[in-house]
Structures are given as C-alpha cells and as structure tokens.
Scaffold this active site. Sequence first.
Site, PDB file in Angstrom:
ATOM      1  N   ASP A 225      20.528   9.084 -48.125  1.00  0.00           N
ATOM      2  CA  ASP A 225      20.943   9.371 -46.852  1.00  0.00           C
ATOM      3  C   ASP A 225      22.363  10.015 -46.826  1.00  0.00           C
ATOM      4  O   ASP A 225      22.789  10.606 -47.652  1.00  0.00           O
ATOM      5  CB  ASP A 225      20.853   8.325 -45.907  1.00  0.00           C
ATOM      6  CG  ASP A 225      20.244   8.879 -44.373  1.00  0.00           C
ATOM      7  OD1 ASP A 225      21.153   9.545 -43.945  1.00  0.00           O
ATOM      8  OD2 ASP A 225      19.359   8.393 -44.115  1.00  0.00           O
ATOM      9  N   HIS A 248      22.138  13.519 -47.874  1.00  0.00           N
ATOM     10  CA  HIS A 248      22.035  14.320 -46.484  1.00  0.00           C
ATOM     11  C   HIS A 248      23.628  15.033 -46.265  1.00  0.00           C
ATOM     12  O   HIS A 248      23.639  15.609 -45.323  1.00  0.00           O
ATOM     13  CB  HIS A 248      21.562  13.498 -45.554  1.00  0.00           C
ATOM     14  CG  HIS A 248      20.117  12.975 -45.526  1.00  0.00           C
ATOM     15  ND1 HIS A 248      19.463  12.489 -44.744  1.00  0.00           N
ATOM     16  CD2 HIS A 248      19.246  13.348 -46.740  1.00  0.00           C
ATOM     17  CE1 HIS A 248      18.320  11.989 -45.268  1.00  0.00           C
ATOM     18  NE2 HIS A 248      18.298  12.608 -46.392  1.00  0.00           N
TER      19      HIS A 248
END
Length: 401
Positions: A225, A248
Amino acid sequence: MAKYTRMLVLLLLPYIYLFSTTGAGLGLGHGHGLYVNVVDFGGKADGRTNSAQPFLRAWAAACSSFRPATIVVPSGRFLVGQVTFSGPCKNKAIKFLISGTVIAPLIDISNAADKWIGFDNIDGVSIHGGVFDGRGAALWGCKWAQRKCPDGATSLLFTNSRNFEIVGLTSKNSQLFHIVILKCQDVRVTGVNIVAPGNSPNTDGVHVQMSAGVTISQTSIRTGDDCVSIGHGTFGLLIDHVLCGPGHGISIGSLGKDHVLGQTVVSNVTVKSVIFSGTQNGLRIKTWGTLTTGYVYGVIFMDVVMRDVKNPIIIDQTYCPDNKNCPSQSSHIRIDNVEYINIRGTSYTQKAVNFGCSSSTPCRNIKLQNINLTCENQPTHSSCKNVLGTASGFMVPPSCV
Ligand SMILES: *[C@@H]1O[C@H](CO)[C@@H](O)[C@H](O)[C@H]1NC(C)=O
Ligand SMILES: *[C@@H]1O[C@H](CO)[C@@H](O)[C@H](O)[C@H]1NC(C)=O
C-alpha cells in the site's frame, strides 16, 4: 522451595546487576546510565514464549530511572504479544538497543487487536536496530479470500509522544500499517527498512497524522500500500532519500472523508531525493468529494526519480470510491502552493501528469519546473482540471497548467 529461590533470583537479577554496576561506579558517568536486559526480566529468545511481560518490566525499570536508560534486546527471536510502552518517564533518554527479532503472535481472526506494539506519551526515546515481524500473512489470506476479516494491527504505533527516533530498524509483514505516528512532535525515522509483499493489503509503510516536525530519511519502503501516507494535521514533514516500491507511492490524503473538528489541514511537506520503483502512484494528493473544508498548503516535491510508475504526478479531488457519501462530488479542501521540481524518469502510462482538481475549490499556485517523464517510445501527456499555476524549464510532457 528450590522453585521459589529460583524465582527470587530471577526477580532480583536485574537489580543485582544494577547495583553492581552502580557500586562499581560505572553507573554515573556520562553515557553510563542504567542498562536493563529483557532476558534478565524473564524474556525468552525461543520464538515461542510470550515475552510481553518481561519487555514491560524492563520498560518499567528504564522508565522509572532518573538516569538515562538502555533496554537491551539481545539476538534471538522473542515472541511478544500486544504491549504498550507508556510514559511519562523519569528520564528523557531511553534507548532500545535491539539485536534480535521481535515477532508478533499469530492473529486470532475472531478477536484481533488494532495494534501490536504501542508507544504512548513518551519523550526522548530512541529505538535502534531490531527486526519486527508482524506475521501478517494469515490476515492477508483472509482479506484476499474476501471473507469477513478484522482490519488487523498496526505493527508500531506511536501516539501523544515527542522527541523520539527510530534508527536502523526493520519492520516486516505487518498485518496493517507498519509504522503510525499520531499526535506526535519532533520525530526522526532514519535508516529504516520496511518490507511486505506488493500484493499484501493495507500494509502502508509509514502513516503520519496530527503530527509536527517529522523526518523520514535514508529509508526503504516496499509494501502493498502507500509508501508514506500523510493524514490531516501534519505540519512540517520531511521525506528525504527514501526508496518506494512496490506499493502505492507517497500520498497526501485521502483527506476529508470523515468530518474532522475544525479544518482538515496539511502544511509544509517536503519530499526530496525519492525514487519510486514500479509503484501505482508517485506523488499523489487525494481528497474526498465531500463538504469538509481545509487546505493543503506549502508542498515541495523535488529531485524525484520515477521508474515505471503508473501515475507519477497526480492530484485527485473527486475521490469517492463506490460513489458513496460524497454529497458534493468535488472536494472543498484547497490545494495551494505545491511545487514539482526536477521530476524525471519513466511513466508506465502515457498520462504522466494528472491534475484533477476540484471545480468548487480549484488548485492554485501549482508550480512545475524541469519535468521529464517519458513512456517507452510513446509520448506522454498532461491532464488539467481546475488548476492554476506556472511551468518553467524543461517540460515533458508539455504542461497544461
Ligand atoms: C517546515 O518543516 C520543516 C521540517 O520539515 C521545519 O524544519 C521548518 O521549520 C518548517 N517551516 C515552517 C515555516 O514551519
Ligand atoms: C529526458 O529523458 C530522456 C529519457 O530518459 C533523456 O534521453 C533526455 O536526455 C532527458 N532530457 C533532459 C533535458 O534531461
């Protein structure tokens, strides 16, 4: 009887050690504070015995010392259940010196905690070395299978604390976030290595929120993430010499999802000398399409290298997953004074720059300088919605600001 004698010796050992060093005159000089070893408090490096209580007893000894204190965690594997090291302490120089690996208990899906190791209300603590293994795989498996799963535990949660540093630590395979810094001030994270598989859900590297004066430097963050996620109430954050990816990317936001008392504000953020490798986003600012007001002001992104990043530069002010709870569909959080200087490398898509600002609250003072984002042999382009600003220097893709 023998059993009790052994217990007594075990209980007294740390104190015998303490008194013998003090007695020898070593305890008083500069740099010779109190030393406590978790093993002397019953900690077992066998990877099976829960050493939570021994760790807490070592902390209690260090925290109640008027002199600087060092808590030693020797090599080996220590299973440690949920613990919180709480202050205030009697000294402002407690050092964790960790050679070993601290492992989390396997998750109990039906009764999961929201944090593993907490630090609350501490001042002047440093953590050196160590590997923290959150053993998140069982929870990720549950999430992958889309069963009913708990959110999971943040591996290292710092709250209401100031003046602390995390140096040379490794955090791996957290269930949820690896490191969260919440309501803290003057924090240094350096030489840290954060690692979890690229497909592990919600394993953000570092999350900063309601905190001021945080520096993250010389750090490698490979997760499933966000590399660093920046929540509301962040003032004065420096991210310097950080490697991100997979993951991310670095994200300011999402902001404005929930109603926050007062305004939602992020200000004075500098991201420099960062390399993104194969991440979904590079430099992202994301706000929900809600009526929450506030601003993001004073952000500098400079000297950044992208390697096959899907959205190298992106602002999204209409964020609204599943189109739920976004009455205005565009954000009321003002994005103002954001600079992108010397951003280069490769974009995985042709849309290398994407400013999707709010129709009700456009972005202002967006400055681009020397951008060079290419995509194999295809041209890259920029997309602009509701954005005011300037561009100067080399510009690939051509600016739409
Ligand atoms: C901005 O943040 C940095 C830390 O990143 C700090 O040193 C500086 O004083 C802050 N500036 C202002 C104006 O608050
Ligand atoms: C821009 O990037 C391309 C591809 O990496 C490179 O060949 C070119 O020299 C760069 N241009 C400038 C002005 O840096």
